[in-house]
Design a protein around this motif. Sequence first.
Motif, PDB file in Angstrom:
ATOM      1  N   ILE A 153       0.477  17.828   4.694  1.00 51.56           N
ATOM      2  CA  ILE A 153       0.477  16.456   4.191  1.00 51.56           C
ATOM      3  C   ILE A 153      -0.909  15.829   4.256  1.00 51.56           C
ATOM      4  CG2 ILE A 153       1.095  15.511   6.441  1.00 51.56           C
ATOM      5  CD1 ILE A 153       2.265  14.234   2.987  1.00 51.56           C
ATOM      6  N   ASP A 154      -1.763  16.318   5.165  1.00 54.78           N
ATOM      7  CA  ASP A 154      -3.119  15.768   5.282  1.00 54.78           C
ATOM      8  C   ASP A 154      -3.935  15.988   4.009  1.00 54.78           C
ATOM      9  OD1 ASP A 154      -2.641  14.926   7.880  1.00 54.78           O
ATOM     10  OD2 ASP A 154      -3.283  16.834   8.740  1.00 54.78           O
ATOM     11  N   ASP A 155      -3.555  16.985   3.203  1.00 52.49           N
ATOM     12  CA  ASP A 155      -4.295  17.291   1.974  1.00 52.49           C
ATOM     13  C   ASP A 155      -3.906  16.373   0.811  1.00 52.49           C
ATOM     14  OD1 ASP A 155      -5.478  19.424   3.312  1.00 52.49           O
ATOM     15  OD2 ASP A 155      -3.939  20.849   2.657  1.00 52.49           O
ATOM     16  N   LEU A 156      -2.868  15.561   0.989  1.00 51.91           N
ATOM     17  CA  LEU A 156      -2.336  14.795  -0.132  1.00 51.91           C
ATOM     18  C   LEU A 156      -3.342  13.835  -0.769  1.00 51.91           C
ATOM     19  CD1 LEU A 156      -0.005  14.157  -1.974  1.00 51.91           C
ATOM     20  CD2 LEU A 156       0.865  12.554  -0.251  1.00 51.91           C
ATOM     21  N   PRO A 157      -4.102  13.034  -0.004  1.00 48.19           N
ATOM     22  CA  PRO A 157      -5.040  12.110  -0.665  1.00 48.19           C
ATOM     23  C   PRO A 157      -6.035  12.813  -1.574  1.00 48.19           C
ATOM     24  CG  PRO A 157      -4.722  11.467   1.617  1.00 48.19           C
ATOM     25  CD  PRO A 157      -4.052  12.795   1.463  1.00 48.19           C
ATOM     26  N   ALA A 158      -6.574  13.951  -1.123  1.00 45.47           N
ATOM     27  CA  ALA A 158      -7.538  14.684  -1.949  1.00 45.47           C
ATOM     28  C   ALA A 158      -6.873  15.234  -3.205  1.00 45.47           C
ATOM     29  CB  ALA A 158      -8.160  15.816  -1.136  1.00 45.47           C
ATOM     30  N   ILE A 159      -5.630  15.708  -3.095  1.00 43.50           N
ATOM     31  CA  ILE A 159      -4.912  16.239  -4.258  1.00 43.50           C
ATOM     32  C   ILE A 159      -4.659  15.136  -5.278  1.00 43.50           C
ATOM     33  CG2 ILE A 159      -2.647  17.102  -4.986  1.00 43.50           C
ATOM     34  CD1 ILE A 159      -2.667  18.838  -2.462  1.00 43.50           C
ATOM     35  N   VAL A 160      -4.283  13.966  -4.801  1.00 45.07           N
ATOM     36  CA  VAL A 160      -4.037  12.856  -5.723  1.00 45.07           C
ATOM     37  C   VAL A 160      -5.320  12.457  -6.439  1.00 45.07           C
ATOM     38  CG1 VAL A 160      -3.342  10.435  -5.871  1.00 45.07           C
ATOM     39  CG2 VAL A 160      -2.044  12.020  -4.427  1.00 45.07           C
ATOM     40  N   ARG A 161      -6.421  12.424  -5.729  1.00 44.43           N
ATOM     41  CA  ARG A 161      -7.701  12.074  -6.381  1.00 44.43           C
ATOM     42  C   ARG A 161      -8.054  13.090  -7.459  1.00 44.43           C
ATOM     43  NH1 ARG A 161      -9.199  10.732  -1.019  1.00 44.43           N
ATOM     44  NH2 ARG A 161     -10.218  12.762  -0.755  1.00 44.43           N
ATOM     45  N   ARG A 162      -7.865  14.368  -7.178  1.00 46.94           N
ATOM     46  CA  ARG A 162      -8.187  15.401  -8.177  1.00 46.94           C
ATOM     47  C   ARG A 162      -7.254  15.312  -9.377  1.00 46.94           C
ATOM     48  NH1 ARG A 162      -8.690  18.801  -3.619  1.00 46.94           N
ATOM     49  NH2 ARG A 162      -6.687  19.780  -4.090  1.00 46.94           N
ATOM     50  N   GLY A 181       7.035   4.754  10.287  1.00 47.56           N
ATOM     51  CA  GLY A 181       6.149   4.834  11.443  1.00 47.56           C
ATOM     52  C   GLY A 181       5.534   6.185  11.688  1.00 47.56           C
ATOM     53  N   SER A 182       5.919   7.192  10.905  1.00 43.62           N
ATOM     54  CA  SER A 182       5.368   8.535  11.108  1.00 43.62           C
ATOM     55  C   SER A 182       4.019   8.682  10.401  1.00 43.62           C
ATOM     56  CB  SER A 182       6.332   9.589  10.558  1.00 43.62           C
ATOM     57  OG  SER A 182       6.458   9.456   9.145  1.00 43.62           O
ATOM     58  N   LYS A 183       3.308   9.737  10.760  1.00 46.20           N
ATOM     59  CA  LYS A 183       2.045  10.039  10.096  1.00 46.20           C
ATOM     60  C   LYS A 183       2.274  10.256   8.600  1.00 46.20           C
ATOM     61  CE  LYS A 183       0.381  14.209  10.082  1.00 46.20           C
ATOM     62  NZ  LYS A 183      -0.232  15.504  10.436  1.00 46.20           N
ATOM     63  N   GLU A 184       3.366  10.921   8.274  1.00 45.79           N
ATOM     64  CA  GLU A 184       3.678  11.193   6.881  1.00 45.79           C
ATOM     65  C   GLU A 184       3.845   9.902   6.082  1.00 45.79           C
ATOM     66  OE1 GLU A 184       4.773  14.738   9.268  1.00 45.79           O
ATOM     67  OE2 GLU A 184       5.150  12.577   9.456  1.00 45.79           O
ATOM     68  N   SER A 185       4.507   8.913   6.669  1.00 45.46           N
ATOM     69  CA  SER A 185       4.716   7.656   5.950  1.00 45.46           C
ATOM     70  C   SER A 185       3.404   6.913   5.742  1.00 45.46           C
ATOM     71  CB  SER A 185       5.715   6.776   6.702  1.00 45.46           C
ATOM     72  OG  SER A 185       5.200   6.366   7.953  1.00 45.46           O
ATOM     73  N   ARG A 186       2.486   7.005   6.698  1.00 45.24           N
ATOM     74  CA  ARG A 186       1.187   6.337   6.537  1.00 45.24           C
ATOM     75  C   ARG A 186       0.368   6.996   5.427  1.00 45.24           C
ATOM     76  NH1 ARG A 186       1.707   6.361  12.214  1.00 45.24           N
ATOM     77  NH2 ARG A 186       0.347   8.193  12.399  1.00 45.24           N
ATOM     78  N   ILE A 187       0.381   8.315   5.377  1.00 43.26           N
ATOM     79  CA  ILE A 187      -0.360   9.010   4.315  1.00 43.26           C
ATOM     80  C   ILE A 187       0.268   8.708   2.954  1.00 43.26           C
ATOM     81  CG2 ILE A 187      -0.956  11.282   3.388  1.00 43.26           C
ATOM     82  CD1 ILE A 187      -1.213  12.267   6.266  1.00 43.26           C
ATOM     83  N   ALA A 188       1.584   8.673   2.901  1.00 35.70           N
ATOM     84  CA  ALA A 188       2.263   8.371   1.633  1.00 35.70           C
ATOM     85  C   ALA A 188       1.886   6.988   1.135  1.00 35.70           C
ATOM     86  CB  ALA A 188       3.778   8.476   1.815  1.00 35.70           C
ATOM     87  N   LEU A 197       4.732   9.073  -7.153  1.00 36.93           N
ATOM     88  CA  LEU A 197       5.928   8.790  -6.358  1.00 36.93           C
ATOM     89  C   LEU A 197       5.994   9.794  -5.218  1.00 36.93           C
ATOM     90  CD1 LEU A 197       8.602   7.346  -5.810  1.00 36.93           C
ATOM     91  CD2 LEU A 197       9.709   9.000  -7.348  1.00 36.93           C
ATOM     92  N   VAL A 198       5.965   9.290  -3.997  1.00 31.91           N
ATOM     93  CA  VAL A 198       6.147  10.125  -2.817  1.00 31.91           C
ATOM     94  C   VAL A 198       7.559   9.882  -2.311  1.00 31.91           C
ATOM     95  CG1 VAL A 198       5.350  10.690  -0.505  1.00 31.91           C
ATOM     96  CG2 VAL A 198       3.699   9.984  -2.253  1.00 31.91           C
ATOM     97  N   ALA A 199       8.378  10.909  -2.352  1.00 33.30           N
ATOM     98  CA  ALA A 199       9.759  10.813  -1.889  1.00 33.30           C
ATOM     99  C   ALA A 199       9.938  11.761  -0.727  1.00 33.30           C
ATOM    100  CB  ALA A 199      10.732  11.167  -3.018  1.00 33.30           C
ATOM    101  N   GLY A 200      10.610  11.307   0.285  1.00 29.49           N
ATOM    102  CA  GLY A 200      10.777  12.149   1.456  1.00 29.49           C
ATOM    103  C   GLY A 200      12.211  12.243   1.904  1.00 29.49           C
ATOM    104  N   HIS A 201      12.516  13.341   2.584  1.00 32.65           N
ATOM    105  CA  HIS A 201      13.830  13.508   3.190  1.00 32.65           C
ATOM    106  C   HIS A 201      13.676  13.390   4.702  1.00 32.65           C
ATOM    107  CE1 HIS A 201      12.627  17.549   4.445  1.00 32.65           C
ATOM    108  NE2 HIS A 201      12.244  17.787   3.195  1.00 32.65           N
TER     109      HIS A 201
END
Length: 281
Positions: A153-162, A181-188, A197-201
């Motif tokens: 999930i840490d790679d998501l911001p760079a992928i979105v920019r590309r 409150g999770s790290k995943e929700s903050r990155i999303a 659209l970031v959707a999570g389970h």
Amino acid sequence: MRSRQYGADVLAGGTLRRRRPGQREVPQVEAERGLVVEDSEGRFCGAVVGYEKGAVTLEDRLGKRRVFPLTPAAFLLEGQPVTLVPPAPATPAAIARTASGSVAAPAAERARAKVARARRIYVEGKHDAELVEKIWGDDLRDAGVVVEYLEGIDDLPAIVRRFSPAPGHRLGVLVDHLVAGSKESRIAASVRSPDVLVAGHPFIDIWAAVRPSAVGIPAWPDVPPGQPWKEGVLRALGWQPEVPAAWQRILRSVTSYADLEPELLGRVEELIDFVTVPGSA
């Protein structure tokens, strides 16, 4: 037009001709279009081109047609007497569905190569990608949507920019364990956009999105915090401590959308709808 080459009428006089002892019963054959037969006297040979009200129309190789009644033993098929009977009513073709429950595209259309559109769905991990492919692969290929997986999930911001999302260039992302409150929700939240659209389970791992009954277990074991979840599951279940082999066992148990939890089904369907909405291609 009725044929004059009927031959003996087995119903003449209003009585049915009885079979002699030891006489073989004449088989019945459906008068399907294209079936080639000849009349019992061997005077006319042709293919079935029509059927109506107890009579069949034959057409010979020169295009001449004759109509014959469907009387017992009135025809020869490959030299053997047969009784032609009305063809069975056509039954509606069964609706083909994909593993996701969607109506499948016609076979010819599925066989046609599709060009990938300017839209993507990213999933978090190889196992996630394989599960999405197994259930939604046909739907995604039909829509020309490519699925790729994140290494993390840490790679998501760079992928979105590309990817440079924009109207007509949409991106969907499926994230594991997306809880407040999770790290995943903050990155999303950091990549939020009208065209992303970031959707999570809620499952800690995609394994747990498979219904336990499909895998043949009563429930997914609780693994104490701080321990690797997959390895903890294998120990608790008494399976061999080999994650790749365990995943293949789980994946084989999934045959349709009914083997997955609703929380995953809803999120994937939501992502597919988002990237394939009219005007997003």
